[in-house]
Write an enzyme that holds these catalytic residues in place. Structure first.
Site, PDB file in Angstrom:
ATOM      1  N   GLU A 121       8.929  -2.612  -2.366  1.00 51.83           N
ATOM      2  CA  GLU A 121      10.047  -1.698  -2.069  1.00 51.83           C
ATOM      3  C   GLU A 121      10.275  -1.575  -0.565  1.00 51.83           C
ATOM      4  O   GLU A 121      10.232  -0.463  -0.004  1.00 51.83           O
ATOM      5  CB  GLU A 121       9.766  -0.327  -2.692  1.00 51.83           C
ATOM      6  CG  GLU A 121       9.592  -0.383  -4.203  1.00 51.83           C
ATOM      7  CD  GLU A 121       9.211   0.967  -4.821  1.00 51.83           C
ATOM      8  OE1 GLU A 121       9.154   1.967  -4.074  1.00 51.83           O
ATOM      9  OE2 GLU A 121       8.964   1.015  -6.044  1.00 51.83           O
TER      10      GLU A 121
ATOM     11  N   GLU B  43       8.260  -3.096 -11.666  1.00 55.15           N
ATOM     12  CA  GLU B  43       7.685  -1.794 -12.007  1.00 55.15           C
ATOM     13  C   GLU B  43       8.639  -1.086 -12.958  1.00 55.15           C
ATOM     14  O   GLU B  43       9.862  -1.182 -12.809  1.00 55.15           O
ATOM     15  CB  GLU B  43       7.492  -0.904 -10.768  1.00 55.15           C
ATOM     16  CG  GLU B  43       6.450  -1.349  -9.772  1.00 55.15           C
ATOM     17  CD  GLU B  43       6.316  -0.345  -8.625  1.00 55.15           C
ATOM     18  OE1 GLU B  43       6.764   0.819  -8.786  1.00 55.15           O
ATOM     19  OE2 GLU B  43       5.772  -0.731  -7.573  1.00 55.15           O
TER      20      GLU B  43
END
Length: 430
Positions: free
Chosen positions: A173, A269
């Site tokens: 991220e 995820e």
């Protein structure tokens, strides 16, 4: 004057000796080229993961669809070895491992990375490695992508030569909100080029913007450009699906876009809940199965108390599945029912409703999924290759997903050959 000069005995010997030396040199050259060709063939036969269209493939050409779990090694390194064994026991074929480059947490040393890879291989797990310190860069204190690349290069000795077993997720991220599309694209492009120039031929995974959730579609809209900028064209894209994906419409809109672009997508995820907000994990798994995309559930255990609903098991106890863990592992489209171990470990390879795999015949050719024996002699043609038409049905298209027909179960669902199967009568009644 004679047009021809007679050959003397000396000339003949000289000519013969020269020819003999020349022939020996030619033979030596041919032998050398043959050996080189064999070495190159061996290398190309197992050259690591690569991308073909939307599919991630093993070095031998088999599709590999990730079905696995995230493992928080950087925060719980003493739990890793047992957790890898427990994750493998769920049927998972892959594990995404949290590492640290030292920016926010204790640096994961090269020796630990080498050990993780070795342990994962022993458990027949493909390892996705990620630097977690980049999380939310631009919106919170975090490492840059460039710093993540510095780390990968520093531990390259643990990674080079593991291309068949390891995928490098450059940074977790790596951009929060408020970052431009050009920033996401250019900094990822720079990171990929640096890794390639440093000798990394691995499949590289890149995370979406917006804390991985890509609600602005920055990754989706720029994926083709980034993919084509990689000199090896060996990049896969990872979206993290949390509260931005509360229903099937949101999930399908995103996945179908990558399917239409023929680009490889992994849900790196996801969970069923995030900070109390609902996430449509069922649709995420179902759509991933439909499109042949991978997924990796977050996370095995150890989440903070306000995120404990994201633990797959309680307190690293494999015998204590949470509600989320039961969904991830035992759902119809969950890990246990859809995961296929990598063929490099002796597995059968991955399949999904879109991957077109309906098993392998004893002669090594795939069984046909749809073809009849119109070509004669029990052979069909699918996916640009010959396939064997089974004399009796061996698979069932159960609402868009292919399952094997049970041999010993007469009705309902069964469990044979370490996977779910469906009775012929149940299949016929749908």
């Amino acid at each position: 004057m004679s047009l021809f000069t007679p050959l003397s005995e000396t000339n003949v010997r000289s000519h013969t000796n020269t020819s003999s030396v020349f022939c020996r040199r030619i033979k030596t050259l041919v032998a050398g080229l043959t050996a080189l060709g064999l070495m190159l063939a061996a290398v190309s036969a197992s050259a690591g993961f690569y991308v073909s269209g939307k599919q991630l493939r093993e070095g031998n050409g088999n599709n590999f669809i990730m079905r696995g779990v995230n493992l928080p090694h950087a925060w719980f390194p003493d739990r890793t070895n047992q957790a890898l064994a427990d994750i493998s026991a769920t049927g998972a074929n892959s594990v995404r491992v949290v590492l640290s480059n030292g920016r926010l947490w204790s640096r994961t040393p090269e020796s630990q990375v080498a050990s993780i890879i070795s342990q994962a291989k022993a458990r027949q797990l493909i390892t996705v490695l990620e630097v977690h310190d980049t999380t939310g860069y631009g919106e919170q204190t975090a490492a840059t992508l460039s710093e993540a690349v510095d780390y990968w290069i520093a531990i390259r000795n643990a990674l080079i030569g593991q291309e068949d077993y390891v995928i490098i997720n450059i940074g977790n991220e790596p951009f929060g909100n408020g970052q431009s599309a050009s920033t996401w694209l250019n900094l990822h492009r720079d990171a990929i080029n640096r890794l390639r120039n440093a000798g990394f031929t691995h499949t590289l995974m890149v995370d979406a913007a917006n804390w991985g959730q890509d609600w602005e579609n920055i990754m989706r809209n720029n994926a083709s450009s980034l993919f084509n900028s990689d000199p090896r064209r060996n990049v896969i894209f990872s979206v993290h699906m949390y509260e931005v994906y509360p229903n099937d419409t949101a999930v399908n809109n995103y996945m179908s876009a990558f399917n239409s672009m023929n680009l490889p997508l992994v849900v790196g995820e996801f969970a069923a809940n995030h900070f109390g907000s609902y996430v449509d994990a069922g649709s995420i798994m179902a759509r991933a199965q439909q499109y042949g995309f991978g997924y990796l559930g977050w996370s095995w255990s150890g989440n903070s108390s306000n995120l404990s609903a994201l633990d797959v098991v309680t307190n690293f106890n494999a015998g204590s599945l949470t509600t989320w863990g039961n969904l991830l592992i035992n759902n119809t489209n969950g890990i246990r029912n859809t995961s296929r171990k990598a063929t490099i470990f002796g597995g059968s390879g991955s399949s999904s409703s879109s991957a077109g795999s309906c098993g392998t015949a004893p002669n090594g050719y795939p069984y046909c999924c749809n073809a009849s024996s119109a070509t004669g002699n029990g052979w069909g043609w699918e996916n640009n290759r010959s396939c064997v038409v089974a004399t009796t049905s061996t698979s069932c298209n159960w609402y868009g997903t292919s399952y094997p027909i049970c041999v010993n179960t007469s009705s309902g669902w069964g469990w044979e050959n370490n996977r779910s199967c469906i009775a012929a009568s149940t299949c016929a009644a749908q």
